[in-house]
Design a protein around this motif. Structure first.
Motif, short mmCIF file in Angstrom:
data_model
loop_
_atom_site.label_atom_id
_atom_site.label_comp_id
_atom_site.label_asym_id
_atom_site.label_seq_id
_atom_site.Cartn_x
_atom_site.Cartn_y
_atom_site.Cartn_z
N PHE A 129 -1.57 44.76 5.95
CA PHE A 129 -0.68 44.41 7.05
C PHE A 129 -0.48 45.57 8.02
O PHE A 129 -0.51 46.73 7.63
N ARG A 130 -0.25 45.21 9.26
CA ARG A 130 0.01 46.19 10.31
C ARG A 130 1.48 46.61 10.25
O ARG A 130 2.38 45.78 10.08
N GLY A 131 1.74 47.90 10.39
CA GLY A 131 3.10 48.38 10.44
C GLY A 131 3.69 48.68 9.08
O GLY A 131 3.07 48.45 8.04
N LEU A 132 4.91 49.24 9.11
CA LEU A 132 5.63 49.57 7.89
C LEU A 132 7.13 49.56 8.15
O LEU A 132 7.58 48.92 9.09
N LYS A 133 7.89 50.18 7.30
CA LYS A 133 9.35 50.15 7.38
C LYS A 133 9.84 50.31 8.82
O LYS A 133 9.30 51.10 9.58
N ARG A 134 10.84 49.54 9.18
CA ARG A 134 11.48 49.48 10.50
C ARG A 134 10.78 48.53 11.47
O ARG A 134 11.38 48.07 12.41
N ASP A 135 9.52 48.26 11.24
CA ASP A 135 8.75 47.49 12.22
C ASP A 135 8.99 45.99 12.12
O ASP A 135 9.30 45.45 11.06
N VAL A 136 8.78 45.32 13.26
CA VAL A 136 8.69 43.86 13.27
C VAL A 136 7.25 43.45 12.94
O VAL A 136 6.98 42.31 12.61
N LYS B 238 -4.49 55.25 12.89
CA LYS B 238 -4.89 54.21 13.84
C LYS B 238 -6.41 54.11 13.91
O LYS B 238 -6.98 53.01 13.93
N ALA B 239 -7.08 55.26 13.92
CA ALA B 239 -8.54 55.26 13.94
C ALA B 239 -9.11 54.73 12.62
O ALA B 239 -10.11 54.01 12.62
N LEU B 240 -8.46 55.10 11.52
CA LEU B 240 -8.91 54.65 10.20
C LEU B 240 -8.91 53.13 10.11
O LEU B 240 -9.85 52.53 9.56
N ARG B 241 -7.88 52.48 10.67
CA ARG B 241 -7.78 51.03 10.62
C ARG B 241 -8.42 50.32 11.80
O ARG B 241 -8.55 49.09 11.80
N GLY B 242 -8.78 51.08 12.84
CA GLY B 242 -9.40 50.47 14.01
C GLY B 242 -8.46 49.62 14.83
O GLY B 242 -8.86 48.63 15.45
N TYR B 243 -7.17 50.01 14.87
CA TYR B 243 -6.18 49.25 15.63
C TYR B 243 -6.29 49.54 17.13
O TYR B 243 -6.58 50.68 17.54
N THR B 244 -6.03 48.54 17.92
CA THR B 244 -5.94 48.71 19.38
C THR B 244 -4.57 48.24 19.82
O THR B 244 -3.92 47.41 19.17
N ASP B 245 -4.11 48.77 20.96
CA ASP B 245 -2.81 48.38 21.51
C ASP B 245 -2.94 47.12 22.35
O ASP B 245 -4.04 46.74 22.79
N PHE B 246 -1.81 46.48 22.62
CA PHE B 246 -1.77 45.28 23.44
C PHE B 246 -0.92 45.53 24.68
O PHE B 246 0.01 46.33 24.64
N ASP B 247 -1.23 44.84 25.77
CA ASP B 247 -0.48 45.08 27.00
C ASP B 247 0.15 43.80 27.57
O ASP B 247 0.61 43.78 28.70
N THR B 248 0.17 42.74 26.79
CA THR B 248 0.82 41.51 27.25
C THR B 248 2.33 41.63 27.07
O THR B 248 2.83 42.47 26.32
N GLU B 249 3.05 40.75 27.76
CA GLU B 249 4.52 40.81 27.71
C GLU B 249 5.04 40.52 26.31
O GLU B 249 6.06 41.06 25.88
N GLY B 250 4.35 39.65 25.60
CA GLY B 250 4.69 39.34 24.22
C GLY B 250 3.42 39.24 23.39
O GLY B 250 2.31 39.52 23.89
N LEU B 251 3.55 38.83 22.14
CA LEU B 251 2.41 38.75 21.24
C LEU B 251 2.42 37.41 20.51
O LEU B 251 3.48 36.86 20.20
N LEU B 252 1.24 36.90 20.24
CA LEU B 252 1.10 35.66 19.48
C LEU B 252 -0.07 35.81 18.51
O LEU B 252 -1.17 36.18 18.92
N PHE B 253 0.18 35.51 17.25
CA PHE B 253 -0.86 35.63 16.23
C PHE B 253 -0.91 34.36 15.38
O PHE B 253 0.12 33.73 15.13
N ASN B 254 -2.11 34.02 14.96
CA ASN B 254 -2.29 33.00 13.93
C ASN B 254 -2.38 33.73 12.60
O ASN B 254 -3.40 34.34 12.28
N MET B 255 -1.31 33.70 11.82
CA MET B 255 -1.23 34.52 10.63
C MET B 255 -2.14 34.04 9.51
O MET B 255 -2.48 34.81 8.61
N LYS B 256 -2.52 32.78 9.53
CA LYS B 256 -3.44 32.29 8.53
C LYS B 256 -4.83 32.87 8.75
O LYS B 256 -5.51 33.29 7.80
N LYS B 257 -5.27 32.91 10.00
CA LYS B 257 -6.59 33.44 10.32
C LYS B 257 -6.59 34.94 10.54
O LYS B 257 -7.62 35.60 10.36
N ASP B 258 -5.43 35.49 10.90
CA ASP B 258 -5.37 36.89 11.32
C ASP B 258 -4.11 37.57 10.76
O ASP B 258 -3.24 38.00 11.52
#
Length: 507
Positions: free
Chosen positions: A339-346, A452-472
């Motif tokens: 999972f992305r993130g840890l304590k304190r995060d949404v 961040k490099a280890l996991r290959g994460y990229t940032d997002f620039d949209t006003e909000g975020l939407l994810f399909n948690m089953k697929k992603d």
């Protein structure tokens, strides 16, 4: 007569029971870890560097939830939500500070209160961190520099230690309390019921702790302590007290034990016998000790002949602390799992936690559920099992997920929606497979570049975020711009929840 009617409801819900008597109500034990990540449980992390045989066995004997959540990404709010069946944000967001007042509102009803009122013996042992109403002699008389800030600090002479401490566990439905309050918050003294066992006589500061951590920082807040206070004795003492309390219980009267561990929260201080027991550094060893402590509780229940009539719930108040970033890079152990993130995060890693429930003869051994559940659901579920009918304004966010536990026919997804939140600035809402976050990030701090490099994460620039948690479930593919109608719908639903009490599931 009212109690007998409640027991009749219990017998209908659980048809395999014979004529109900009080002793047949199940005992309830909640073991609540502190800052334990989803990936720290060995049986749900194939690449784990930490053995957790006792918790793995608990999962093998009960039901493991792959999509279980705490209410908040920090501890006090999640504890409040678990004990009230109410999202923390309906009351407040942050943790209770040093000598902070009670988190609870006067009209809050707790799980311990409803069980006590219906024949249960109740105990809280370990970390409270939900505030007490201390008796102060005067304003803080010390100033201590910590984390680059000069802080006003209460000293031993600023507190009236002779009076009972109000607003704590005994005022919230517990017959008994033993603990140190919060391992890294003052006062550094044992509290039994509503009194300290000794009077703090000196001030702990960052400079005079007197011991070394085995990983990370102490995280201690300055304040009163008793002379020779040894933080390495906290977890062993709590374990001994818990075992003693269970051994004293009468088989003819049901009990509720809320055992709130101070581990594997910082300070990371495994006792010496656990050093080197993992391949994930001192934190991994502390997790091994945490698993061992859970094993002591389970073994005591068995030795006492109580295990077959005891529901055991294991979970954590939030995701793993920021030390996990370095741990992943150095030891290849990912406490947050995938999972992305840890304590304190949404982000998912802030609140997606281990969640296991064992109930011999009722829950099928080795069961795994993919239903989204929240710790706020524990209240309505336990109330139903105990035959307690909750008033409509009690545990308003709590779903009774007994049908899920008993593998009875039920709708899916079982929860209408689940809110994710830590601070007032960011919110997430989960509806079925979909998750919406009203910000361009679920994080409350920047992720280190090496992780961040280890996991290959990229940032997002949209006003909000939407994810399909089953697929992603790793939250890598932002679908915000692809499904604007779904975004709008979920945003409105989030506002509806925030604006009023949700309709809970009492079925």
């Amino acid at each position: 007569m009212r109690f007998l009617l409640k027991l009749l409801v219990f017998s209908i819900l659980l048809p395999s029971c014979v004529k109900p008597v009080q002793s047949q109500l199940p005992n309830i034990v909640i073991i609540y870890a502190d800052d334990m990540g989803y990936g720290d449980l060995n049986c749900q992390n194939p690449d784990s560097k930490i053995p957790t045989p006792h918790l793995d066995q608990l999962a093998a004997d009960g039901m493991r939830f792959t999509d279980g959540h705490s209410s908040s990404g920090v501890c006090s709010p999640s504890r409040y939500a678990l004990l009230t069946g109410k999202y923390h944000w309906r009351t407040r967001h942050g943790i209770v500070g040093s000598f902070g007042a009670s988190f609870f509102k006067d009209d809050d009803v707790t799980l311990s209160q409803i069980l006590k009122d219906n024949g249960y013996t109740t105990a809280c042992i370990g970390k409270w961190h939900l505030g007490w109403d201390w008796e102060f002699e005067q304003e803080p008389s010390y100033e201590v520099m910590q984390w680059g800030k000069l802080r006003e600090v209460y000293g031993p002479e600023d507190i009236d230690w002779s009076k009972p401490i109000k607003g704590g566990p005994l005022d919230k439905g517990f017959d008994y309390y033993f603990g140190d309050g919060t391992i890294n918050f003052p006062p550094y003294v044992w509290v039994e019921n509503d009194r300290t066992l000794s009077i703090p006589n000196e001030l702990m500061t960052p400079e005079n702790i007197g011991f070394q951590t085995k990983e990370g920082a102490w995280e201690f807040r300055p304040g009163p302590r008793v002379k020779d206070w040894n933080p390495y004795e906290v977890l062993p003492t709590l374990t001994e007290k818990t075992v003693e309390w269970i051994e004293m219980q009468d088989k003819e009267r049901p009990f509720f034990l809320y055992f709130a561990l101070p581990s594997p929260h910082a300070p990371i201080i495994p006792n010496d016998e656990f050093d080197g027991q993992s391949e994930a550094g001192a934190y991994g060893d502390f997790m091994v000790q945490t698993d061992w402590v859970a094993g002591q509780v389970l073994q005591t229940l068995k030795d006492k002949g109580l295990d077959e009539n005891t529901i055991v719930v294991f979970s954590s108040d939030n995701g793993t602390e920021a030390y996990a970033w370095k741990r992943a890079v150095e030891y290849d152990h990912f406490s947050m799992g995938d999972f992305r993130g840890l304590k304190r995060d949404v982000w998912e890693g802030g609140h997606h936690v281990p969640f296991i429930i064992k109930w011999p003869g009722k829950i099928k051994a080795g069961a795994v559920s993919n239903e989204v559940i929240s710790q706020v659901d524990i209240m309505a579920t336990i109330a139903t099992i105990a035959g307690v009918e909750l008033a409509e304004d009690v545990a308003p966010d709590s779903y009774n997920f007994l049908p899920v536990l008993l593998a009875q026919p039920h709708k899916t997804p079982y929860r209408e929606a689940t809110i994710h939140n830590t601070r007032a600035s960011k919110w997430g809402i989960r509806i079925g497979d979909w998750l919406y976050i009203n910000s361009n990030t679920g994080g409350h701090r920047d992720m280190p570049a090496d992780f961040k490099a280890l996991r290959g994460y990229t940032d997002f620039d949209t006003e909000g975020l939407l994810f399909n948690m089953k697929k992603d479930p790793e939250q890598r593919v932002n679908l915000y711009e692809k499904y604007p109608e779904r975004v709008e719908e979920m945003h409105k639903e989030l506002q509806r929840y925030r604006g009023g009490m949700a309709i809970n599931n009492r079925k």
